[in-house]
Design a protein around this motif. Structure first.
Motif, PDB file in Angstrom:
ATOM      1  N   HIS A 554       0.826  -1.214   0.000  1.00  0.00           N
ATOM      2  CA  HIS A 554       0.000   0.000   0.000  1.00  0.00           C
ATOM      3  C   HIS A 554       0.859   1.263   0.000  1.00  0.00           C
ATOM      4  O   HIS A 554       0.527   2.253  -0.654  1.00  0.00           O
ATOM      5  N   ALA A 557       2.331   1.777  -3.454  1.00  0.00           N
ATOM      6  CA  ALA A 557       1.322   2.277  -4.402  1.00  0.00           C
ATOM      7  C   ALA A 557       1.190   3.789  -4.305  1.00  0.00           C
ATOM      8  O   ALA A 557       0.895   4.458  -5.285  1.00  0.00           O
ATOM      9  N   GLN A 558       1.408   4.321  -3.090  1.00  0.00           N
ATOM     10  CA  GLN A 558       1.302   5.773  -2.920  1.00  0.00           C
ATOM     11  C   GLN A 558       2.611   6.483  -3.258  1.00  0.00           C
ATOM     12  O   GLN A 558       2.609   7.600  -3.761  1.00  0.00           O
ATOM     13  N   LEU A 593       6.237  -3.447 -10.308  1.00  0.00           N
ATOM     14  CA  LEU A 593       4.950  -2.795 -10.567  1.00  0.00           C
ATOM     15  C   LEU A 593       5.026  -1.316 -10.236  1.00  0.00           C
ATOM     16  O   LEU A 593       4.599  -0.469 -11.018  1.00  0.00           O
ATOM     17  N   PRO A 663      -8.168   8.162   8.793  1.00  0.00           N
ATOM     18  CA  PRO A 663      -8.803   8.000   7.483  1.00  0.00           C
ATOM     19  C   PRO A 663     -10.038   8.880   7.329  1.00  0.00           C
ATOM     20  O   PRO A 663     -10.331   9.375   6.247  1.00  0.00           O
ATOM     21  N   LEU A 761      -3.022   5.056   9.975  1.00  0.00           N
ATOM     22  CA  LEU A 761      -4.013   4.037  10.299  1.00  0.00           C
ATOM     23  C   LEU A 761      -3.681   3.465  11.662  1.00  0.00           C
ATOM     24  O   LEU A 761      -3.392   2.292  11.812  1.00  0.00           O
TER      25      LEU A 761
ATOM     26  N   GLN B  74      -6.952  -7.559  -6.349  1.00  0.00           N
ATOM     27  CA  GLN B  74      -5.543  -7.682  -6.709  1.00  0.00           C
ATOM     28  C   GLN B  74      -5.321  -8.932  -7.562  1.00  0.00           C
ATOM     29  O   GLN B  74      -5.840  -9.996  -7.260  1.00  0.00           O
ATOM     30  N   GLU B 108      -3.769  -4.049 -10.773  1.00  0.00           N
ATOM     31  CA  GLU B 108      -2.346  -3.855 -11.060  1.00  0.00           C
ATOM     32  C   GLU B 108      -2.054  -3.873 -12.555  1.00  0.00           C
ATOM     33  O   GLU B 108      -1.077  -3.271 -13.008  1.00  0.00           O
ATOM     34  N   LEU B 153     -16.162   4.375   6.525  1.00  0.00           N
ATOM     35  CA  LEU B 153     -16.884   4.258   7.785  1.00  0.00           C
ATOM     36  C   LEU B 153     -18.253   3.624   7.569  1.00  0.00           C
ATOM     37  O   LEU B 153     -18.700   2.793   8.363  1.00  0.00           O
ATOM     38  N   PRO B 163     -12.167  -3.846   9.003  1.00  0.00           N
ATOM     39  CA  PRO B 163     -12.011  -2.593   9.763  1.00  0.00           C
ATOM     40  C   PRO B 163     -12.023  -1.382   8.827  1.00  0.00           C
ATOM     41  O   PRO B 163     -11.706  -1.493   7.642  1.00  0.00           O
ATOM     42  N   VAL B 164     -12.390  -0.258   9.385  1.00  0.00           N
ATOM     43  CA  VAL B 164     -12.434   0.993   8.609  1.00  0.00           C
ATOM     44  C   VAL B 164     -11.096   1.217   7.906  1.00  0.00           C
ATOM     45  O   VAL B 164     -11.047   1.602   6.735  1.00  0.00           O
ATOM     46  N   ASN B 165     -10.015   0.944   8.662  1.00  0.00           N
ATOM     47  CA  ASN B 165      -8.701   1.175   8.071  1.00  0.00           C
ATOM     48  C   ASN B 165      -8.475   0.332   6.817  1.00  0.00           C
ATOM     49  O   ASN B 165      -7.859   0.797   5.850  1.00  0.00           O
ATOM     50  N   GLU B 166      -8.962  -0.896   6.838  1.00  0.00           N
ATOM     51  CA  GLU B 166      -8.769  -1.763   5.664  1.00  0.00           C
ATOM     52  C   GLU B 166      -9.583  -1.234   4.484  1.00  0.00           C
ATOM     53  O   GLU B 166      -9.141  -1.279   3.335  1.00  0.00           O
ATOM     54  N   PHE B 168     -10.384   1.818   4.036  1.00  0.00           N
ATOM     55  CA  PHE B 168      -9.685   3.022   3.589  1.00  0.00           C
ATOM     56  C   PHE B 168      -8.497   2.652   2.705  1.00  0.00           C
ATOM     57  O   PHE B 168      -8.279   3.237   1.641  1.00  0.00           O
ATOM     58  N   LEU B 169      -7.736   1.642   3.151  1.00  0.00           N
ATOM     59  CA  LEU B 169      -6.595   1.176   2.357  1.00  0.00           C
ATOM     60  C   LEU B 169      -7.061   0.726   0.975  1.00  0.00           C
ATOM     61  O   LEU B 169      -6.421   1.013  -0.040  1.00  0.00           O
ATOM     62  N   ARG B 172      -7.808   3.750  -1.142  1.00  0.00           N
ATOM     63  CA  ARG B 172      -6.580   4.433  -1.550  1.00  0.00           C
ATOM     64  C   ARG B 172      -5.820   3.610  -2.592  1.00  0.00           C
ATOM     65  O   ARG B 172      -5.224   4.163  -3.511  1.00  0.00           O
ATOM     66  N   TYR B 173      -5.862   2.319  -2.421  1.00  0.00           N
ATOM     67  CA  TYR B 173      -5.144   1.446  -3.350  1.00  0.00           C
ATOM     68  C   TYR B 173      -5.794   1.514  -4.723  1.00  0.00           C
ATOM     69  O   TYR B 173      -5.126   1.688  -5.746  1.00  0.00           O
ATOM     70  N   SER B 176      -5.026   4.687  -6.435  1.00  0.00           N
ATOM     71  CA  SER B 176      -3.656   4.834  -6.921  1.00  0.00           C
ATOM     72  C   SER B 176      -3.529   4.275  -8.346  1.00  0.00           C
ATOM     73  O   SER B 176      -2.690   4.730  -9.121  1.00  0.00           O
ATOM     74  N   PHE B 177      -4.350   3.303  -8.685  1.00  0.00           N
ATOM     75  CA  PHE B 177      -4.319   2.757 -10.054  1.00  0.00           C
ATOM     76  C   PHE B 177      -5.205   3.564 -10.990  1.00  0.00           C
ATOM     77  O   PHE B 177      -4.868   3.788 -12.148  1.00  0.00           O
ATOM     78  N   ALA B 179      -5.499   6.520 -10.928  1.00  0.00           N
ATOM     79  CA  ALA B 179      -4.740   7.720 -11.279  1.00  0.00           C
ATOM     80  C   ALA B 179      -3.935   7.514 -12.559  1.00  0.00           C
ATOM     81  O   ALA B 179      -3.495   8.473 -13.195  1.00  0.00           O
TER      82      ALA B 179
END
Lengths: 804, 407
Positions: A554, A557-558, A593, A663, A761, B74, B108, B153, B163-166, B168-169, B172-173, B176-177, B179
């Motif tokens: 992750h 990727a950023q 990648l 987040p 996080l 993925q 990817e 959330l 989880p929220v964090n996952e 969010f990840l 974001r992931y 990123s692609f 983009a």
């Protein structure tokens, strides 16, 4: 008569002075007085009146030094005129009298005579009787005394009566009462305690060495509980021995005196005494009832060897005294004696150590105590855990002994902790047992694994039980050892408010003494390069990986589309051997990648947050370091340049951190301060002001008290000059605060650069108290350590305002 | 121009609207003089030779390995320059790389395409809301209520195990692609808006209908004496989201007195769903033998023949839909559509103009709409007269080529 070795030369047995007439309440209003009571010498007292069905037994005494008394006797039911005289005896009265010497204050015993009398008066039940004397001047003195029914006699009465029985009370009682009468039976039983002809005090051995050490070994005919005090009286000194002698059972005596059973009649004492203190010395034994026995002390002077042999035969008592003696000797600088005693103590302990128990269960004598663990931590001392329970309040003193004769009293050092498991097991027998029977105790006495250490329970007067320490394995790994120790802190949640004291007095110094593992040798560290490393990196980024390795994917990727990462020396530090294979596989899969080059380093072990970063710093190629958590993701490109610019240009900048957001967008970190937590008074914690709030601050940098190292930029040289992160903290809590304050101590300033924004996080934040016990205790240890360093002045107190 | 089109499935093995649309586009472009198109369809690993991640099945058609889940998205294939996908990209050397969906293929591949073909235009057609919604991209909550907004959330409320964090990840992931993508295509305005709300840059998003094969308009179904326009049909997969159960429920509520009204169901896919759903469907079929007939799976070639024998196309979807292929096909073949007043369906079918809306998820309202459709004199004729004309295939191809060419 005894065929025991008896070295007593003079035995005196004396009844105590009875309560004086003057002090007794006047019970007859018509008692005429011509001479003020204080001027009269005559004293009259009754020790006890025992009421049986057919009459009354009297025991008492008359003291009449000036021969003032014309006659003395009894007044029945207050009829003043009808005196029933003792001499000549009234028909209703059976009486025995005799003279015995009475010691009085300021009077020599030989001067004073007292008539002791034992009498029986045939009387109707319920008749009230007074003791009366008629003086030669015509006065009559009358004293009332409460009667006690024989059925209500208690142990004190019986002891008193037993002392008189040899003087005829038993004989008198047997002559007037049925032989099976309860009173005679009780008297017979009690009189066994004081057999005719038995010495009151006897010294079997009194050895004196040229090293001025006296050993006393003997016995008294009275059990320990009836002895008030024992002292040594020499012409120039009086030495209290009561607390310095050991009471011990003497089964050897029981053969000769079957009465001396089930009690500690023997005594043992080891005393450092100058020869002049011994010349003409007498040993005085004073009973609870006032009876005294005195004998002259003429010790046998012996060689040390003989002395030591004798000590060995009484080792468990000798061991208790040796530390005290050694302490005494040190002040006297008697090096020879010290050496001998040390040698004696060591050999005693080594001989007997293995046979000593790990627990004592003697509720009535020493209470109960059990030792569960004893971690020997070298210079850090020894940490004990166990439990104790003292249902009858015997309150033994507890000593920690080394074989060399040094000892420390730890009675008041045991830190009580909950042990519901112990209470569960013992509740059937001791329903009153609370849960706070456990204890933890750090003994600041250098102890290495394998060293012999003993615990002594010493109960006044001088009875001791000995325990050895459990053979507790001291884990080689610092982490395992700490976890092991913390797992023995039972129910920490129940004593949250006391935890600071527990850490400050016991656990903190203990854990501080555990050396962090030494950093791995460079040859033990493997690094793997992925991609083509930049030629002249501006910054080395250290990212420890523990547990989760997918953060690498992750983050890359950023980072991939951020041009700043063209000149970054990115180091992933695998601090978890379990994920190494997966991490390397993922690294080789995703590096092509994302095109960001990086290295993966590992030492094949879990080193902890501070150590893995310190390891990374050794491999950093750039002169600037960024400490970065793996769970941080940038929210925009250019953040790194913003931080680098701040470090370069802000005045005296030592470290720069970005604004970290959750987040959801709320502030996670915008600088740190230190403060307390109401649930854990005493500890100092990192606080994040503004955490959870929306960010309302300016975009311009601001100086901070402390910064989080979740993302922290600083110069490599500064990092190394500070010694890196302190590896003494465990599990990453305060290393960053510590580093920040060390930087400030070195004159650097800390800045928040909010124009750089990243997302943190942070692990689903748990309240400290909701974490597992072990994790919570580790955090508290770190908090204590942090506070301790502040108190020690190692760096500025973060609670104080910064200097302008 | 050399165009590579990647789809999350090959229509030979996977009969979804998205796969058909991607394949039709490939064929349309390849048919043009001067253009050359290639097609890569994702296939289960079992379809491929052991040790290969790519397999040619026709001169310009390939299968590629991959199987993502809704959470991860993925790929598992090699992403380095030595991988089969990289080799294929170098071989094809496309000027434009058009991803029809990212599901199953893996996000990817977008970045690999960007790396190996830095000058190629990268286009991504969006289908459902997979990037926004872990619930199979449907944007209906796990309690089946409609979802209006994607946010970690909120998503965590549907998926407490993530989880929220996952979440969010994940977002974001994905972004990123995304983009790396030059141009996004949304077949419906509704879908485009949802993606823009989620954070896709509006300026890179083009609304463009999928390619619908050219088919001559069918004559009206001849009616017997006294018969009304009472033949309704459903075309599509039998999934819980498509609301076929709701259609049967509605038809079961029609009054017995209403004669000559029936529902034909064309489609399969039941086997992909759990026992509970299959049993429910079977019970519904068994309970309504007079009005409802299930014909099973059909192939696109059969569609004109099947539509010739019905009057209305009816949809029951309980989710938003994007731009359902069946709506465009119905319009092209001359059949009005009855559909829920939801999302992409409500956008494509104009109420009272090219079809009728009913209140989504309401079998009673649908029953009433069906009764009206079957009985109201002149209604069918009015709607049929106003059916829109889907864009001609060559226009769609041209629009795509224009997107590929502009940078």
């Amino acid at each position: 008569m005894s065929n025991q070795p008896v070295s007593s030369e003079h035995i005196l047995k004396q009844p105590a002075p009875s309560p004086s007439l003057q002090e007794a309440p006047a019970t007859h209003p018509q008692t005429p007085t011509t001479k003020p009571p204080s001027q009269r010498a005559v004293r009259l007292a009754i020790d006890v009146i025992v009421r049986v069905e057919t009459g009354l037994f009297f025991i008492g005494g008359l003291y009449d030094p000036d021969h003032e008394v014309e006659t003395f006797g009894l007044l029945a039911s207050g009829q003043l005129d009808t005196l029933i005289p003792f001499s000549p005896p009234h028909p209703a009265l059976r009486i025995q009298t005799r003279l015995r010497p009475v010691p009085m204050d300021n009077a020599s015993p030989e001067d004073v005579n007292q008539n002791e009398f034992v009498a029986f008066l045939t009387a109707k039940a319920g008749m009230r009787v007074h003791l009366a004397v008629r003086l030669r001047n015509g006065e009559t003195l009358v004293q009332a005394y409460p009667t006690v029914a024989y059925s209500a006699l208690n142990a004190t009465h019986l002891t008193q009566l037993g002392l008189h029985s040899e003087d005829g009370l038993l004989e008198l009682a047997e002559s007037v009462l049925d032989p099976n009468h309860g009173f005679t039976a009780a008297l017979r039983k009690e009189s066994r305690q004081a057999v005719d002809g038995m010495p009151g005090l006897c010294i079997d051995h009194a050895l004196y060495t040229e090293s001025a050490l006296l050993c006393l070994y003997g016995w008294s005919a009275s059990p320990a509980h009836s002895i008030r005090r024992l002292f040594l009286l020499a012409p120039e000194t009086q030495i209290e021995l009561t607390e310095r002698i050991h009471r011990l059972p003497r089964p050897d005596l029981t053969e000769i005196f079957p009465e001396l059973r089930d009690g500690e009649y023997g005594f043992f004492g080891l005393l450092a005494l100058a020869p002049k203190q011994l010349s003409g010395a007498r040993l005085h034994l004073e009973m609870q009832d006032g009876h005294r026995t005195t004998l002259f002390l003429k010790p046998k002077v012996v060689e040390w060897t003989e002395f030591a042999v004798f000590m060995r035969s009484l080792w468990c008592h000798a061991m208790s005294d040796l530390p005290t003696l050694l302490g005494h000797c040190r002040t006297l600088k008697k090096s020879r004696l010290t050496k001998r005693l040390t040698h004696l103590a060591t050999s005693l302990v080594e001989t007997h150590h293995a046979d000593l128990p790990l627990s004592v269960s003697a509720p009535a004598e020493h209470g109960m105590i059990a030792l569960d663990r004893a971690w020997a931590l070298g210079a850090g001392g020894c940490l004990l855990t166990g439990w104790r329970f003292d249902p009858y309040g015997t309150k033994p003193r507890i000593f920690f002994h080394s074989p060399a004769g040094q000892s420390l009293e730890i009675t008041d050092c045991l830190f009580p902790v909950p042990r519901p498991d112990v209470a569960d097991v013992h509740r059937d027998h001791f329903p009153e047992m609370t849960e706070d029977t456990g204890f933890l105790c750090r003994v600041p006495f250098p102890t290495n694994p394998g060293d012999t250490r003993l615990i002594e329970l010493r109960r006044a007067p001088g009875q001791s039980r000995w325990l050895r320490l459990p053979d507790t394995r001291v884990a080689r790994s610092d982490t395992s050892l700490i976890n092991d120790i913390l797992s023995w802190v039972p129910q920490p949640q129940r004593m949250r408010r006391r935890l600071y004291a527990l850490f400050n007095d016991h656990l903190g110094p203990t854990l501080d003494a555990i050396e962090p593992r030494s950093p791995p040798a460079t040859e033990d560290i493997a690094t793997h390069a992925f991609g083509v490393p930049p030629e002249a990196p501006r910054v080395s980024i250290l990212v420890p990986l523990y547990g989760r390795y997918d953060f690498l994917r992750h983050q890359l990727a950023q980072f991939a589309d951020d041009p700043d990462f063209q000149a970054v020396d990115l180091l992933y530090l695998v601090d978890d051997p379990r994920i190494l294979t997966e991490t390397l596989e993922l690294a080789s899969a995703v590096q092509p990648l994302f095109g960001v080059s990086f290295r993966v380093a590992h030492a094949g072990a879990n080193l902890g947050y501070a150590a893995i970063n310190n390891l990374g710093a050794r491999f950093a190629r750039a002169d600037t370091l960024l400490l970065l958590n793996s769970d941080i993701l940038p929210l925009h490109p250019g953040w790194l340049a913003t931080l680098l610019d701040a470090l370069e240009h802000l005045p005296e900048a030592g470290a720069v951190a970005p604004l970290l957001l959750f987040p959801e967008g709320a502030v996670q970190h915008a600088g740190m301060v230190a403060g307390e937590h109401p649930a854990f008074p005493g500890f100092l914690f990192n606080l994040h002001p503004g955490k959870g709030q929306a960010w309302n601050g300016p975009e311009t940098p601001s100086e901070q008290i402390m910064l989080s190292a979740a993302c922290l930029l600083l110069r490599t040289a500064d990092y190394l000059a500070c010694g890196g992160l302190d590896e003494g903290y465990r599990v990453g809590d305060f290393e960053d605060s510590d580093l920040c304050l060390v930087l400030r101590q070195r004159g650097r300033r800390l800045y928040l650069a909010p124009a750089a924004k990243l997302c943190h996080l942070e692990r689903q934040s748990q309240q400290l108290a909701e974490q597992g016990d072990r994790r919570m205790l580790l955090t508290l240890y770190n908090a204590w350590r942090f506070g301790d360093k502040i108190r020690a002045g190692r760096f500025p107190d973060p609670r104080l305002a910064m200097e302008a | 121009m050399r165009v590579l089109i990647l789809s999350h499935g090959h229509p030979r093995f996977s009969k979804g609207g998205g796969e058909f649309a991607a394949y039709a586009l490939y064929r349309g472009i390849d048919a043009r003089v001067g253009e050359e198109a290639f097609f890569i369809g994702r296939a289960p690993t079992a379809f491929l030779a052991a040790g290969s991640e790519v397999m040619a099945i026709a001169p310009r058609e390939y299968l590629i390995a991959g199987q993502t889940d809704a959470m991860g998205l993925q790929t598992g294939i090699r992403l380095d320059d030595g991988g089969d996908f990289a080799t294929l990209l170098r071989t094809i050397n496309p000027d434009a790389i058009h991803f029809h969906h990212y599901l199953h293929l893996g996000l990817e591949l977008i970045r690999v395409a960007r790396r190996l073909c830095p000058h190629a235009k990268i286009v991504l057609t969006l289908h459902e809301f997979m990037a926004l919604c872990v619930h199979n991209g449907q944007m209906i909550k796990t309690n089946h209520s409609l979802c209006f907004h994607s946010n970690p959330l909120d998503c965590h409320q549907c998926f407490p195990e993530h989880p929220v964090n996952e979440l969010f990840l994940r977002e974001r992931y994905i972004k990123s692609f995304f983009a790396q993508v030059d141009c996004f295509i949304a077949p419906s305005h509704f879908l485009a808006r949802r993606y823009v709300d989620w954070g896709l840059p509006a300026e890179r998003l083009h609304e463009q209908e999928n390619l619908i094969a050219d088919m001559p308009r069918l004559p009206d179904r001849p009616l017997t004496e006294g018969e009304t326009r009472g033949r309704f049909a459903y075309f599509g997969q039998l999934t819980p989201y498509k609301g076929v159960d709701l259609l049967i429920d509605a038809f079961s509520r029609l009054p017995k007195s209403l004669k000559g009204v029936s529902l034909d169901i064309y489609g399969g896919g039941l086997e992909h769903f759990d026992e509970k759903f299959r049993r429910r469907m079977q019970e519904l079929f068994d309970a309504n033998p007079r009005r409802v007939r299930w014909h099973g799976i059909y192939s696109p070639e059969e569609l004109p023949g099947l539509m010739a024998s019905i009057d209305w196309v009816v949809m029951g979807s309980i989710w938003w839909e994007n731009s359902p292929l069946v709506i465009q096909e119905a319009f092209r073949l001359g059949r009005p559509v009855i559909c829920p007043n939801l999302g992409g369906m409500a956008e494509k079918v104009a109420h009272e103009v090219s079809g009728l809306h009913f209140r989504a998820r309401d079998p009673l309202d649908l029953a009433e709409t069906v009764r009206r459709a079957a009985t109201e004199p002149g209604l069918w004729e009015r709607l049929v007269a106003d059916l829109p004309k889907p864009p001609a295939p060559e226009d769609v191809v041209g629009a795509h080529l224009a997107l590929y060419g502009s940078r």
